[in-house]
Scaffold this active site. Structure first.
Site, short mmCIF file in Angstrom:
data_model
loop_
_atom_site.label_atom_id
_atom_site.label_comp_id
_atom_site.label_asym_id
_atom_site.label_seq_id
_atom_site.Cartn_x
_atom_site.Cartn_y
_atom_site.Cartn_z
N ASP A 34 101.65 -84.48 85.47
CA ASP A 34 102.74 -83.85 85.56
C ASP A 34 103.22 -83.06 84.58
OD1 ASP A 34 105.07 -82.80 87.21
OD2 ASP A 34 106.34 -84.66 85.97
N LYS A 35 103.85 -82.11 84.61
CA LYS A 35 104.34 -81.30 83.17
C LYS A 35 105.59 -81.98 82.73
CE LYS A 35 106.38 -77.35 82.78
NZ LYS A 35 107.64 -77.54 81.68
N THR A 36 106.63 -81.62 83.46
CA THR A 36 107.90 -81.96 83.01
C THR A 36 108.27 -83.60 82.85
OG1 THR A 36 108.77 -79.97 84.23
CG2 THR A 36 110.37 -81.50 83.20
N LYS A 70 102.67 -82.09 95.57
CA LYS A 70 102.00 -82.42 94.43
C LYS A 70 100.67 -83.29 94.81
CE LYS A 70 105.40 -82.22 90.59
NZ LYS A 70 106.23 -83.06 89.57
N THR A 85 102.96 -78.53 88.15
CA THR A 85 104.38 -78.48 88.03
C THR A 85 104.68 -77.64 89.14
OG1 THR A 85 105.73 -77.63 86.17
CG2 THR A 85 103.61 -76.38 86.23
N GLY A 86 106.09 -77.78 89.13
CA GLY A 86 106.96 -76.58 89.96
C GLY A 86 107.39 -75.36 89.31
#
Length: 691
Positions: free
Chosen positions: A371-373, A551, A523-524
């Site tokens: 996941d990015k954030t 996701k 990511t969103g």
């Protein structure tokens, strides 16, 4: 099941609790140390009793040609002392064998009990003139050697659990609770309640999980996260029990005590992981169960064969040697000891194992999906670039920071933080006003200055100056948030603010690539934002503009290609994806160790922990295989030798030597497992090795 005292409960030796005549529940966290002492004491007394038995042995006197002091009844010295040795030294094995027979789970203890009982019966019958197989000295040495082997085993298991026991010792015994008027009183940890405020002095340990209500300091959180560098904590931040305040006093409001603390949660996870069963454990269980029946069949065939040859004495000795040497002792220790050491070692480095099978599978991962954030990035914006129309970037930054100083918006805090990093002196700002949906403004040095996004420019009919246009366009293309600084109808400059990529993320991605593992990101965020981060880190595949609830579909897409997928997220909005992945890894969850959706929990927020997980997985599996091959291979070779297949060539394996070999195989397995402690897991090690 063979060796079940190890396999069913690696953390507790249930069957063996009763072997020494002790209450299983009486040992608490020191049970293995107690058992080591039990076997040690029995070993030394048995050795003292064995010495005269060996000295007065007729066989040894005949072989070495020495004389002994004879006194009335000396011929009964060996039977009397041998009987004491059998019942005292052999009691743990006799009790354990009876327990296994009663539970219909035949294993190592039953094999040993059968062997020493046959040897004792034959020797006593010979002493009474009913038989002709006197093996008192072999029986005595046999029991002494097996007690030594079990003593060493208990020490090894006790050392393996040392890290878990050490966690319980991290908490201080007392705390300074703040009472009325700012005074403090010293109370026991058990007296703390949620809502109490405690004073933690420099060098002291935080007594319970809580929130800082006064003060700021750096904390050593290595016992929770495995990260050695102190971490700054300020008012409003959460702190964890057992962490050390290094440089200043703090007042902390207690949020959790006892079993609700993060430390207690870590202890539970380590204990559960040590007790959990893995595919390798199941394989060892089956092999050990099979070995029991192989030993029984081999012993029966040995008796029948030697008896048919007219060697009844040899039949008994050979059968006892087979039963002893075939004990699945090493096989019973092969997996549990590796499990204990690996889970303890992982906890020391901030890797909390909830599912042993997941840790074993980690070495086979084809792709890691981050996941990015909050995982690859910090989840907080920072100023990554700025441009001033007049070229004075420091003045632009100081002016903007002065305007934003009273704002609580995350972007405002980022601008103020950037000014502090440059050690800029901020001009005085007055009349702070929030411009809803557009930005903020204040009076700075005699003019009104506003800071805001595109809506601010549109409202005032302004455009980005040509001097800034090219750079601003670059920022926008890569997805950065762009803020402009406006004074009256003049644009003074602009800022690019972006979610900050963790410094450790590139190292983690590079290390996974070197290991042949692909890296993906979900990511969103908008495609251009995601691609910018992916390009910076060298990520292989990107899933962008994905809603939190979708996701898991990214995980499924990778799995449909036949990939084994590890999903790494913050354990909150990534829960469905963590559950769907072959391995779910929750990151940065040092104060929430009970994330149900993850198989592994990284207590720190360092993505390099994923590399540590894979390295530990490979090392643990390697040690398991080595131990299994050694334990099983040893028995395949030793059982025929014990049965006497080389007797025709003049080689007969003595019973005592068989006991030594059996104990030696256990020691080899234990020492090999201990080598797992030398595996380097610290994040910096991988980078240094690559360099």
């Amino acid at each position: 099941m063979a060796g079940h005292e190890h396999h069913e409960h690696p953390v507790r030796l249930d069957a063996r609790e009763d072997h020494g005549g002790h209450d299983p529940g009486a040992h608490g966290g020191h049970e293995h140390g107690d058992h080591a002492a039990l076997f040690r004491d029995r070993f030394w007394l048995t050795v003292a009793l064995t010495a005269p038995v060996v000295y007065y042995s007729e066989h040894l006197r005949h072989w070495f040609g020495y004389g002994v002091w004879e006194f009335p009844g000396h011929e009964w010295l060996s039977p009397v002392l041998g009987t004491v040795i059998f019942f005292y030294g052999g009691w743990p094995f006799l009790a354990g064998g009876w327990s296994e027979a009663r539970d219909r789970q035949p294993g190592m203890m039953l094999l040993i009990a059968m062997a020493i009982t046959v040897a004792y019966g034959a020797s006593m019958a010979t002493s009474l003139g009913l038989f002709d197989v006197e093996v008192w000295w072999e029986l005595s040495l046999l029991i002494a050697i097996m007690l030594l082997g079990h003593w060493l085993e208990m020490r090894a298991i006790g050392q393996a659990r040392g890290a878990l026991a050490a966690l319980a010792e991290l908490l201080p015994d007392e705390a300074e609770r703040v009472v009325g008027g700012g005074a403090t009183e010293t109370v026991a940890i058990s007296e703390l309640r949620v809502g109490d405020v405690v004073l933690v002095r420099p060098g002291g340990r935080v007594p319970a999980d809580g929130t800082i209500v006064e003060g700021a300091a750096e904390l050593d959180e290595s016992m929770i996260t495995g990260e050695s560098n102190p971490v700054p904590r300020k008012e409003g931040d959460r702190v964890v029990a057992a962490t050390v305040v290094t440089d200043a006093s703090l007042r902390v409001r207690v949020d959790a005590v006892g079993d609700d603390t993060a430390l207690a949660g870590i202890q539970r996870l380590v204990a559960e992981a040590q007790a959990s069963t893995s595919p390798s454990q199941v394989l060892a269980d089956r092999a050990a169960a099979l070995l029991f029946y192989v030993a029984i069949v081999a012993a029966v065939l040995t008796v029948v064969t030697w008896s048919a040859l007219g060697r009844t004495d040899a039949a008994v000795v050979r059968a006892v040697t087979v039963l002893i040497i075939a004990c699945p002792h090493a096989l019973g220790l092969a997996i549990p000891l590796v499990v204990s050491i690996s889970t303890s070692k992982s906890a020391q480095h901030g890797i909390l194992v909830k599912d042993r099978q997941a840790l074993e599978l980690a070495r086979q991962v084809d792709v890691v999906l981050f996941d990015k954030t909050g995982t690859l990035t910090t989840g907080e914006h920072a100023v990554t670039d700025l441009a001033a129309v007049d070229g004075d970037e420091d003045r632009l930054l100081a002016t903007a920071a002065a305007v934003e100083a009273d704002s609580e918006h995350p972007l405002a805090r980022a601008i103020v933080a950037a000014a502090r990093e440059r050690s800029l002196d901020l001009p005085a700002a007055r009349g702070f006003r929030s411009l809803t949906g557009r930005g903020v403004e204040a009076d700075v040095e005699g003019r009104t200055v506003a800071v805001g996004g595109p809506a601010l420019l549109r409202e005032r009919g302004l455009d980005v100056p040509d001097a800034l246009a090219e750079r601003v366009e670059v920022w926008r293309r890569r997805g950065a948030a762009v803020l402009t600084v406006v004074a009256g109808d003049e644009v003074l400059g602009a800022f690019a603010l972006e979610d900050q990529v963790r410094e450790e993320s590139r190292e983690a991605v590079d290390a996974l690539h070197r290991a042949g593992v692909r890296v993906a990101m979900v990511t969103g965020d908008a495609r251009q934002v995601a691609d910018a981060v992916a390009n910076e880190l060298g990520i292989d595949e990107v899933f962008a503009e994905v809603l939190p609830e979708d996701k898991a579909s990214a995980v499924a897409a990778l799995q449909e290609r036949g990939d084994t997928v590890a999903m790494v997220g913050d354990g909150v909005n990534d829960a469905p994806a963590l559950a769907r992945a072959d391995i779910g890894i929750a990151i940065g969850a040092g104060t929430d160790v009970a994330i149900e959706s993850a198989d592994l929990v990284l207590a720190s927020d360092d993505p390099r922990g994923v590399v540590m997980v894979r390295r530990l997985s490979a090392a643990s599996y390697r040690k398991m295989l080595q131990n299994l091959w050694w334990a099983a291979g040893y028995n395949l070779v030793a059982i025929p030798l014990a049965a006497g297949v080389l007797a025709w060539a003049g080689f007969v394996l003595p019973m005592a030597v068989g006991a030594i070999l059996m104990s030696a195989s256990t020691v080899v397995v234990a020492l090999n497992a201990q080598l797992l402690r030398r595996v380097e897991l610290s994040p910096g090690h991988e980078m240094a090795r690559a360099a």
